[in-house]
Design a protein around this motif. Structure first.
Motif: not given
Ligand SMILES: [Zn+2]
Length: 335
Positions: A5-8, A272-277, A282-283
């Motif tokens: 869940v992200l801020r728009q 991309f952000f997930e792969e780098r932990g 991201l937000d």
């Protein structure tokens, strides 16, 4: 985790073009999940005064009601205080400087940065943001950004109160220069410069849909851009530099510069952000740092990305995204 869940988010650098096609690109921005977009002014004809800005905004708003349109104008040497004041009153948030001949529709750009100093002076007083296409067209293509940085530092010193953004940073030196320039300076990062290098573009068979300005660079440069993004440095935020061209202009002997990445940016960046932990970074990269730099409120809405593999369409209204046909892990939840 299969749900994010992200801020728009905001996209602080898009080309929505002109004419009837611009409605498609504006609607794509909404479908791609963006609440607001910073709209570049290098249309044909360009946005250079309050009348053309209002006309352009009106046509985009009619096509994509609810999309936040942050309007810019193209800086021309000799622009008057009256013109700039009227642009500000019409809602312009930034002026974009294109060195002459450096990219799409820039033949009427500024030849020497100094030619536009009187314009920057007024922009500083009006508190308009200066967005720079930071390349020196006289330098060898691969070196254009780094050569431009000398002018950039002089400009930074000459206008200490002006907010300046080095757009689509492509080199380690570009990042360093922005860092050293202090808090009234920022840089946008694109998904394609974060994910690809020149080798992806031309190391094997030429991939025209990865051809953009500034050119994709070395893996060392990409590593530096990636580190800045995942470290959560607040001077660096997202601007896709989405630049749709018809497939026939990309798969051509004279291939136009520009990548159409906006529709796939959020899934690509989530992976991309997930792969780098660094998913927690991201937000802010998408929704906080840019808004703060521009002095805008954060978007109130949210969106959901789901881990649900999907295949990127081969075309969006005739424009081919760089990773057309590839399978991506994250997908925007339909609302
Ligand atoms: Zn651009």
């Amino acid at each position: 985790m299969d749900r994010l869940v992200l801020r728009q988010p905001d996209d602080f650098h898009v080309h929505l073009r002109q004419g009837s096609a611009s409605a498609d690109w504006a609607r794509d921005a909404q479908k791609a999940g963006f609440a607001r977009v910073l709209v570049m002014p290098n249309t044909v004809p360009p946005v250079v005064d309050s009348a053309s800005l209002m006309r352009y905004r009106h046509s985009l708003a009619a096509a994509a009601p609810g999309l936040g349109l942050l309007m810019t104008f193209k800086i021309m040497a000799g622009m008057t205080t009256e013109t700039l004041t009227a642009l500000k009153a019409a809602g312009a948030v930034a002026g974009k400087l294109y060195p002459e001949g450096v990219t799409t529709n820039s033949a009427d750009g500024v030849r020497h940065l100094k030619d536009a100093y009187p314009v920057f002076e007024v922009m500083q007083e009006l508190d308009l943001v200066l967005c720079l296409h930071g390349e020196d067209p006289g330098a060898f293509t691969f070196d254009r950004e780094v050569v431009f940085l000398k002018d950039f530092r002089a400009l930074r010193q000459a206008f200490p109160r002006l907010r300046i953004i080095l757009e689509h940073i492509s080199t380690r030196e570009g990042l360093e220069t922005v860092r050293e320039a202090g808090e009234r300076t920022a840089g946008t990062l694109t998904a394609h410069h974060l994910l690809y290098t020149f080798d992806d573009l031309a190391g094997g068979a030429l991939r025209p849909h990865l051809f953009c300005k500034p050119l994709l660079k070395r893996s060392e440069d990409r590593a530096a851009l990636q580190a800045a993004a995942v470290a959560g440095e607040k001077q660096f935020f997202f601007g896709s530099d989405s630049a749709p061209h018809a497939k026939s202009n990309k798969e051509a002997a004279l291939c136009s510069a520009g990548c159409y990445t906006m529709p796939v940016s959020l899934p690509l960046l989530a992976s991309f952000f997930e792969e780098r932990g660094a998913l927690e970074k991201l937000d802010p990269f998408l929704s906080v740092f840019g808004a703060e730099f521009y002095g805008l409120p954060r978007n109130p809405g949210q969106l959901v990305l789901e881990r649900r593999p999907w295949v990127v369409p081969l075309e969006y209204h005739g424009a081919v995204p760089p990773n057309a046909g590839e399978t991506l892990d994250w997908q925007l939840q339909e609302v």
